[in-house]
Motif scaffolding. Structure first.
Motif, mmCIF file in Angstrom:
data_model
loop_
_atom_site.group_PDB
_atom_site.id
_atom_site.type_symbol
_atom_site.label_atom_id
_atom_site.label_comp_id
_atom_site.label_asym_id
_atom_site.label_seq_id
_atom_site.Cartn_x
_atom_site.Cartn_y
_atom_site.Cartn_z
ATOM 1 N N LEU A 19 -35.803 1.924 0.570
ATOM 2 C CA LEU A 19 -36.050 0.575 0.071
ATOM 3 C C LEU A 19 -37.329 -0.051 0.622
ATOM 4 N N GLY A 20 -37.653 0.215 1.866
ATOM 5 C CA GLY A 20 -38.832 -0.374 2.485
ATOM 6 C C GLY A 20 -40.138 -0.011 1.800
ATOM 7 N N GLN A 24 -41.114 -2.592 -6.193
ATOM 8 C CA GLN A 24 -40.434 -3.214 -7.319
ATOM 9 C C GLN A 24 -39.093 -3.800 -6.892
ATOM 10 N N ALA A 25 -38.330 -3.072 -6.106
ATOM 11 C CA ALA A 25 -37.040 -3.591 -5.634
ATOM 12 C C ALA A 25 -37.249 -4.783 -4.709
ATOM 13 N N LEU A 35 -44.968 -11.302 -3.534
ATOM 14 C CA LEU A 35 -44.933 -10.128 -2.665
ATOM 15 C C LEU A 35 -46.042 -9.150 -3.018
ATOM 16 N N SER A 36 -46.674 -8.622 -1.977
ATOM 17 C CA SER A 36 -47.645 -7.542 -2.140
ATOM 18 C C SER A 36 -47.465 -6.582 -0.970
ATOM 19 N N VAL A 37 -48.073 -5.410 -1.097
ATOM 20 C CA VAL A 37 -47.988 -4.421 -0.033
ATOM 21 C C VAL A 37 -49.404 -4.002 0.331
ATOM 22 N N ASP A 38 -49.756 -4.144 1.603
ATOM 23 C CA ASP A 38 -51.078 -3.727 2.082
ATOM 24 C C ASP A 38 -51.194 -2.205 2.055
ATOM 25 N N LEU A 140 -29.913 -4.298 -4.211
ATOM 26 C CA LEU A 140 -30.907 -3.735 -5.118
ATOM 27 C C LEU A 140 -31.015 -2.233 -4.951
ATOM 28 N N ALA A 141 -30.856 -1.743 -3.719
ATOM 29 C CA ALA A 141 -30.911 -0.313 -3.470
ATOM 30 C C ALA A 141 -29.720 0.409 -4.105
#
Length: 145
Positions: A19-20, A24-25, A35-38, A140-141
């Motif tokens: 999940l981490g 999308q989840a 939310l964004s991911v570096d 969600l997972a």
């Protein structure tokens, strides 16, 4: 301050561990906004838990330090104006039939004027916010891809 909690989920441990990295989840977690991911995998979001004083948006960075089917370690930094919270959250995933039992511990430090809030109030608000967010993510997972 040390906080703890646990809950069960129909998601198996391997789905929780993945999940981490599932942007999308994570975007579907109700308390996460924008939310964004570096590039390094750090989740950057506005975390908006519901508190007795209403919704409290906090600029937040979540780094996964470890993740496996047995658990995960998260480093969380959140802030709003001169208030800040630092937390290390350790998760354990225990297989429970087709799902899992999730046990969590958080070491939380509140900085700035918010640190003067009574320990009891801060403890209750933080425990509820962490628990609800983890349960939302776990739900969600559990959903089929």
């Amino acid at each position: 301050m040390r906080l703890t909690g646990e809950f069960t989920t129909p998601a198996p441990p391997v789905a929780l561990a993945a999940l981490g990295h599932d942007r999308q989840a994570l975007q579907a977690v109700p308390a996460f906004h924008a939310l964004s991911v570096d590039e390094d995998g750090t989740v950057v979001t506005v975390f908006t838990p519901t508190t007795p004083l209403g919704r409290l948006p906090l600029s937040t960075r979540i780094q996964t330090r470890e993740a496996s089917a047995q658990g995960a370690v998260l480093r969380v930094t959140a802030w709003r104006a001169q208030h800040a919270v630092d937390a290390t959250i350790e998760l354990r995933f225990v297989a429970d039939g087709p799902g899992s039992r999730v046990l969590w511990e958080a070491e939380l430090t509140v900085r700035g004027p918010a640190a003067s809030v009574g320990q009891r109030v801060a403890r209750e608000v933080a425990t509820r916010a962490i628990g609800q967010t983890l349960q939302s993510a776990a739900a969600l997972a559990a959903q089929p891809a």
